[in-house]
Scaffold this motif. Structure first.
Motif, PDB file in Angstrom:
ATOM      1  N   ARG A  71     -15.336 -49.364 -39.292  1.00 25.98           N
ATOM      2  CA  ARG A  71     -14.081 -49.599 -40.006  1.00 25.98           C
ATOM      3  C   ARG A  71     -12.918 -49.209 -39.108  1.00 25.98           C
ATOM      4  O   ARG A  71     -12.943 -48.169 -38.445  1.00 25.98           O
ATOM      5  N   ASP A  74      -7.919 -51.421 -42.385  1.00 31.20           N
ATOM      6  CA  ASP A  74      -8.456 -52.065 -43.588  1.00 31.20           C
ATOM      7  C   ASP A  74      -9.407 -53.205 -43.238  1.00 31.20           C
ATOM      8  O   ASP A  74      -9.545 -54.156 -43.998  1.00 31.20           O
ATOM      9  N   ILE A  76     -13.399 -54.345 -41.444  1.00 30.16           N
ATOM     10  CA  ILE A  76     -14.756 -53.924 -41.091  1.00 30.16           C
ATOM     11  C   ILE A  76     -15.296 -54.897 -40.053  1.00 30.16           C
ATOM     12  O   ILE A  76     -15.217 -56.111 -40.226  1.00 30.16           O
ATOM     13  N   PRO A 127     -12.652 -55.934 -46.454  1.00 28.41           N
ATOM     14  CA  PRO A 127     -13.575 -55.253 -47.360  1.00 28.41           C
ATOM     15  C   PRO A 127     -13.710 -56.041 -48.666  1.00 28.41           C
ATOM     16  O   PRO A 127     -12.735 -56.554 -49.196  1.00 28.41           O
ATOM     17  N   GLY A 132     -19.188 -54.091 -49.240  1.00 34.57           N
ATOM     18  CA  GLY A 132     -19.271 -52.661 -49.528  1.00 34.57           C
ATOM     19  C   GLY A 132     -20.627 -52.253 -50.066  1.00 34.57           C
ATOM     20  O   GLY A 132     -21.169 -51.210 -49.687  1.00 34.57           O
TER      21      GLY A 132
END
Length: 161
Positions: A71, A74, A76, A127, A132
């Motif tokens: 990460r 904001d 990934i 995200p 997640g």
């Protein structure tokens, strides 16, 4: 079963299966303290390396491909490497979220799986609930992803003999 017969069964099981206990010293391969005591000696309960065996320093380390999830702000990133320490040292990131054993094929599958969250044509993703949940499932029960990677490397060394 009487106490005498139970003691005989336990002694037999210790000889055949071994008894899980703390290693006298951490495993030289993976660092685990959990071991199995056999009549012939100790082995690591995590990577099965025999306590006292010396690593052959002339052999190259085994190749263990991983898909990494990191990460930064904001976003990934889903990428792959055989040398995560070297690769991640060159990438800006705040957190290593998880590792997954796999090569470029697994990485490509993850890019396809989370294509709706992909930022342009990059390896960076926004995200999402699905991403997640996937990362959380990979990280479940793992306090430090680097320990999981060390275990995979030690298992590869142990398989190599």
């Amino acid at each position: 079963m009487c106490d005498a017969h139970a003691a005989i069964v336990l002694e037999w099981a210790d000889g055949e299966i071994g008894r899980t206990d703390l290693l006298p010293t951490p495993c030289s391969l993976c660092g685990s303290r959990l071991g199995v005591r056999h009549p012939a000696g100790w082995s690591c309960a995590v990577c099965e390396w025999r306590a006292g065996d010396v690593l052959d320093g002339e052999l190259p380390p085994p190749r263990v491909d991983v898909v990494y999830y990191i990460r930064f702000e904001d976003r990934i990133k889903i990428g792959t490497t055989a040398n995560p320490r070297q690769r991640l040292a060159r990438l800006w990131h705040h957190d290593v979220l998880a590792f997954e054993q796999g090569d470029r094929i697994v990485e490509r599958r993850r890019h396809e799986q989370f294509a709706a969250d992909r930022l342009g044509r990059s390896e960076w993703f926004s995200p999402s609930r699905e991403l997640g949940e996937h990362v959380a499932a990979l990280a479940a029960g793992v306090d430090d992803p680097w320990l999981r990677h060390a275990r995979w490397v030690s298992e590869a060394i142990a398989r190599r003999g």
